[in-house]
Design an enzyme around this catalytic site. Structure first.
Site, mmCIF file in Angstrom:
data_model
loop_
_atom_site.group_PDB
_atom_site.id
_atom_site.type_symbol
_atom_site.label_atom_id
_atom_site.label_comp_id
_atom_site.label_asym_id
_atom_site.label_seq_id
_atom_site.Cartn_x
_atom_site.Cartn_y
_atom_site.Cartn_z
ATOM 1 N N GLY A 140 11.364 64.213 74.762
ATOM 2 C CA GLY A 140 10.695 64.517 76.016
ATOM 3 C C GLY A 140 9.888 65.794 75.903
ATOM 4 O O GLY A 140 9.675 66.322 74.812
ATOM 5 N N GLY A 141 9.474 66.304 77.052
ATOM 6 C CA GLY A 141 8.591 67.449 77.077
ATOM 7 C C GLY A 141 9.239 68.729 76.593
ATOM 8 O O GLY A 141 8.546 69.672 76.219
ATOM 9 N N MET A 142 10.554 68.811 76.616
ATOM 10 C CA MET A 142 11.223 70.047 76.252
ATOM 11 C C MET A 142 11.874 69.985 74.877
ATOM 12 O O MET A 142 12.254 71.017 74.338
ATOM 13 C CB MET A 142 12.304 70.380 77.289
ATOM 14 N N GLY A 143 12.060 68.819 74.304
ATOM 15 C CA GLY A 143 12.714 68.733 73.008
ATOM 16 C C GLY A 143 13.050 67.311 72.664
ATOM 17 O O GLY A 143 12.506 66.374 73.240
ATOM 18 N N VAL B 235 16.315 64.464 70.901
ATOM 19 C CA VAL B 235 17.706 64.188 70.580
ATOM 20 C C VAL B 235 17.729 63.246 69.381
ATOM 21 O O VAL B 235 17.019 62.249 69.359
ATOM 22 C CB VAL B 235 18.437 63.521 71.764
ATOM 23 N N ASP C 131 23.902 63.580 88.221
ATOM 24 C CA ASP C 131 23.146 62.397 87.788
ATOM 25 C C ASP C 131 24.103 61.309 87.297
ATOM 26 O O ASP C 131 23.915 60.730 86.243
ATOM 27 C CB ASP C 131 22.152 62.774 86.695
ATOM 28 N N LYS D 286 20.646 67.949 69.494
ATOM 29 C CA LYS D 286 19.580 68.227 70.449
ATOM 30 C C LYS D 286 18.881 69.521 70.075
ATOM 31 O O LYS D 286 19.522 70.545 69.850
ATOM 32 C CB LYS D 286 20.158 68.316 71.859
#
Length: 857
Positions: free
Chosen positions: A93-96, A98, A208, A115
């Site tokens: 994703g936008g931050m990192g 996995v 979540d 991660k």
């Protein structure tokens, strides 16, 4: 973006993140940078609010909203990061990203979910936040939570964490694939609740929860994946943003609570709502507002305003959906009866299994107002378990009055106009059809009650005339010094002859007099009379009946005062089981249900069942809020008792909050000088004793003693407790002579009050032994403590903190006698008992550990 600009972007991002959000735009204005670089910095800043939670996103749910696949770091596959070799990518994703990784240091084989932060976002601000949250996640050691295994940095200083890699299926898919029956699904769900409750107790809210975040292994073990957008409920994290709908888009509206969608404060109740949706889906194959999920605006409106249909209705109307693919091909509307039967045949669950308890349990978890849901995941699971065992559940239907209130708020003008018209019509019809019938029934009922009251009053008037020395008196001695006890005894002598044909009236008089005997501390007389009244109530009214259950509660109180806890507990439980389903129709029984639950909790405390005590007293408190009128006196009693349960766990500050609140409630009701106020003042004093606040303890104990002496006298359990804790307070201050005087007075009154004995008699003798120990009379101290331990062990069973206290006292005495080996045995046993009852952090537990540390290894 050209590669040479990344260095400048990173430097600007680092500097900007150090500033308060309100100062960042001005800083960028002064930086005089080209628009392309500024736009990129501002774009990265937009992720900052979500970054605190990014490293906790599960592999399954990691967002792909912001970067194209070509931007991911697939080049890392095959490389080593710390002790791990990256095998494949699981999500990005936008931050990192996995990755699936294998341990590569040769120590052992292990798969992990690895991660990594994106290189461009590796700023000091994010690293600090990452470090803080990593420490919190490290505390989540639970068999049903995917664990944090390792953490570190790559060679170029990019942080990473290694999480347990879970191979399994989402919980709903697992149940469907394995054709799990209803009980198997409920068992799995209770394990999930256990994991969520553990997180909540560690001050973490998941935020979540949904089936894809709960994987079930091939062994049938559910695993809650790492906390994707979890909120940490801890003071050091209050400055972090608690928003739920993040820019990463990981929150799922179909499982989100109303307060999440409104961006209100998120608490543990948020997870309770999501658990409710998950259970709804496990039971029915559908989500509560599934048909609205295609339109974000519609699903928001449904969650905030609409009441969900019960799961039994959904499964009846739409069948059981066994897979996502089916839900896409067979719409929720326009199904035929054949389709229903075809789909439903694929499931082991049927509509009748869900009606009633399970519908109510699920709908309670899905209440719009957080305070109306289950107070904890533990309580949620317990209600499910009670249903499985065929016991009554605490969840009750979403009543008409509640639904009407909500509807009225939304349609105030129309409802008022409609009510006026409808009332006019209904009033005429009802008056015509039912007036005569109701009047006749009321006349018959009033005549019966009046006759019964007249006979009871006549009988009781003879008792009131007992002290009159003239020839009309019922007192055969004609003396003016007759006591209430004499009058009661005389009233009972001829009750069988005078009221031979009225067992119900006999029973009511016996019941009333028995309660008076308890107030006079004549527990043997009270017990005998209550057993007779129960027999007569059953003879007159049949069994079970309301009056017998009330008598059960009072008999339980008499037995508890005598220390017969094993006999009292089943009486309370029988009354509770009877009153629970009745209170919906007869609110006058609420008081009795509250008292029975509260008093059962007190019995559990003496039996050392502190978790059970807290549970039933918490339930008592929930019912107490519904009590009205003069019966509201039970509210401060239960509030105070809940505070006492927190004391037993060692949570002194929380205990004092509830106890002081209870005393304030009594004062507001005008009961600040009544018996209950004296009892609560005594318990407040006890809390201060444990907190070593001697001055406050003495002040409250003294106030409580005055009230108790003026109301119930010295032969009362609360008064005796007051003496005990006053002595303990003196003892803790080293005022041993004063402490001994209090203990000797206490033991003298106990011998009169408890002819059959009581566990508190053993506690008093143990405290006397402690005083001898501190005043260097070690042999006398040992003898008294051993006698106390033997006595207490005959009254209650282990594990019990009263027994542990005696063992700890004996261990301390033996240490001073240089008999370390014996001391170690008693202290080790005491510690085991404390850990099973009052818990890890109680002052008694710590005191026992400290004494053990004095014994040479």
């Amino acid at each position: 973006m050209q590669a040479e600009n990344w260095k400048k972007i990173k430097q600007l991002l680092e500097e900007t993140l150090q500033l308060e959000p309100s100062n960042r735009q001005a800083f960028l204005d002064r930086a005089a940078i080209n628009p392309e670089i500024r736009a990129e910095v501002e774009s990265l800043l937009a992720f900052e609010e979500s970054s605190e939670d990014m490293m906790h996103l599960s592999a399954v749910e990691f967002s792909k909203d912001f970067f194209d696949e070509d931007d991911t770091t697939n080049g890392l596959i095959g490389q080593n990061v710390g002790a791990y070799r990256i095998v494949s990518e699981l999500g990005y994703g936008g931050m990192g990203a996995v990755y699936l990784a294998m341990r590569a240091d040769g120590k052992f084989a292990q798969k992990v979910a690895l991660k990594l932060l994106k290189r461009e976002l590796n700023t000091s601000a994010l690293r600090r936040r990452f470090q803080q949250e990593r420490e919190i996640l490290a505390s989540l050691e639970h068999p049903n939570i995917a664990r944090l295994l390792d953490a570190g940095t790559t060679d170029d200083k990019i942080p990473f964490i290694a999480m347990e890699y879970v191979e399994g299926l989402p919980i709903d898919q697992y149940c469907n694939n394995n054709k799990s029956d209803l009980n198997q699904r409920l068992d799995l769900f209770r394990k999930v609740c256990s994991a969520v409750n553990f997180a909540h107790r560690n001050l973490i809210v998941h935020r979540d929860l949904k089936p894809s975040n709960i994987l079930v292994t091939t062994d049938g073990i559910p695993k809650l994946l790492d906390f994707g957008i979890s909120k940490i409920l801890s003071p050091e994290f209050e400055q972090l943003n608690s928003a739920t709908v993040t820019k990463l888009g990981v929150m799922t509206p179909g499982y989100a609570s109303p307060e999440q969608l409104q961006s209100k404060s998120v608490t543990t109740a948020t997870d309770i709502y999501s658990l409710g949706v998950i259970l709804y889906e496990l039971l029915s194959g559908h989500r509560p507002f599934e048909t609205k999920e295609g339109d974000l605006k519609e699903i928001y409106k449904a969650v905030l305003e609409n009441e969900p249909p019960p799961p039994s209705v959904v499964i009846s109307d739409f069948g059981f959906r066994t897979s996502d693919s089916e839900s896409k091909t067979v719409p929720m509307t326009g199904r035929t009866g054949n389709q229903d039967r075809e789909t439903n045949s694929q499931s082991q669950i049927r509509n009748p299994q869900l009606k009633g308890d399970l519908d109510n349990i699920v709908l309670k978890a899905l209440r719009k107002e957080p305070e109306r849901r289950y107070s904890s995941a533990e309580n949620f699971a317990e209600d499910v378990h009670r249903h499985q065992r065929g016991l009554p559940v605490t969840a009750r239907p979403n009543t008409f009055s509640y639904r009407a209130e909500k509807f009225f708020k939304r349609n105030r003008v129309g409802v008022i106009a409609g009510i006026l018209v409808v009332l006019a019509i209904i009033a005429g019809i009802v008056a015509t059809l039912w007036q005569s019938r109701i009047a006749a029934a009321e006349r018959d009922r009033a005549r019966i009650e009046a006759e019964k009251s007249k006979r009871i009053n006549e009988y009781m008037q003879r008792m009131l005339n007992f002290s009159n020395p003239n020839w009309l008196s019922s007192n055969p001695k004609r003396n003016r010094d007759a006591t209430i006890s004499d009058a009661l005894d005389e009233a009972l002598k001829n009750i069988d002859a005078d009221l031979a044909n009225d067992p119900e009236i006999q029973a009511e008089i016996m019941f009333t007099i028995a309660q008076t005997y308890i107030g006079q501390a004549q527990f043997d007389k009270s017990e005998k009379l209550l057993r007779q009244s129960i027999e007569k109530f059953n003879q007159a009214l049949g069994s079970p009946n309301t009056m017998t259950m009330k008598a059960n509660v009072v008999l339980g109180d008499a037995l508890s005062q005598k220390g017969k806890f094993e006999e009292a507990a089943p009486l309370y439980q029988e009354a509770i089981n009877y009153f629970r389903p009745q209170v919906g129709n007869d609110k006058s029984l609420l008081k009795w249900l509250v008292i029975a639950l509260n008093d059962l909790g007190n019995v559990y405390v003496y039996q050392g069942k502190l978790e059970d005590a807290e549970k039933v007293i918490r339930e008592s408190s929930e019912y107490a809020t519904e009590v009205t009128g003069k019966d509201r006196y039970v509210i401060p009693v239960v509030t105070g008792n809940y505070g006492a349960t927190l004391y037993n766990k060692g949570d002194i500050q929380s205990s004092l909050i509830y106890l002081n609140k209870a005393f304030e409630q009594l004062q507001e009701m005008g009961n600040g000088q009544k018996y209950e106020a004296g009892a609560i003042q005594t318990v407040i004093g006890r809390s201060y004793v444990l907190a070593n606040d001697y001055e406050s303890a003495e002040n409250h104990l003294q106030q409580g003693r005055v009230i108790l002496k003026n109301t119930v006298g010295e032969k009362n359990g609360s008064y005796l407790q007051n003496l005990y804790y006053t002595a303990t307070n003196f003892y803790n201050q080293g005022r041993y002579q004063e402490a001994q005087a209090e203990v000797e007075k206490l033991r003298e009154i106990q011998r009169e009050t408890y002819p059959d004995g009581h566990v508190n008699m053993g506690n008093a003798q143990r405290l006397l032994g402690d005083i001898y120990t501190k005043t260097k009379k070690l042999k006398e101290g040992e003898a008294n403590i051993r006698a106390a331990l033997d006595y207490i062990s005959t009254k209650i069973k282990e594990p019990n903190f009263h027994i542990s206290q005696a063992k700890m006292s004996l261990g301390e005495n033996l240490i001073l006698q240089k008999r370390e080996a014996e001391a170690g045995e008693f202290l080790t046993s005491a510690l085991a008992g404390y850990l099973k009852t009052v818990g890890e952090n109680h002052p008694y537990t710590n005191q026992c550990r400290e004494l053990l540390s004095k014994i040479p290894k």
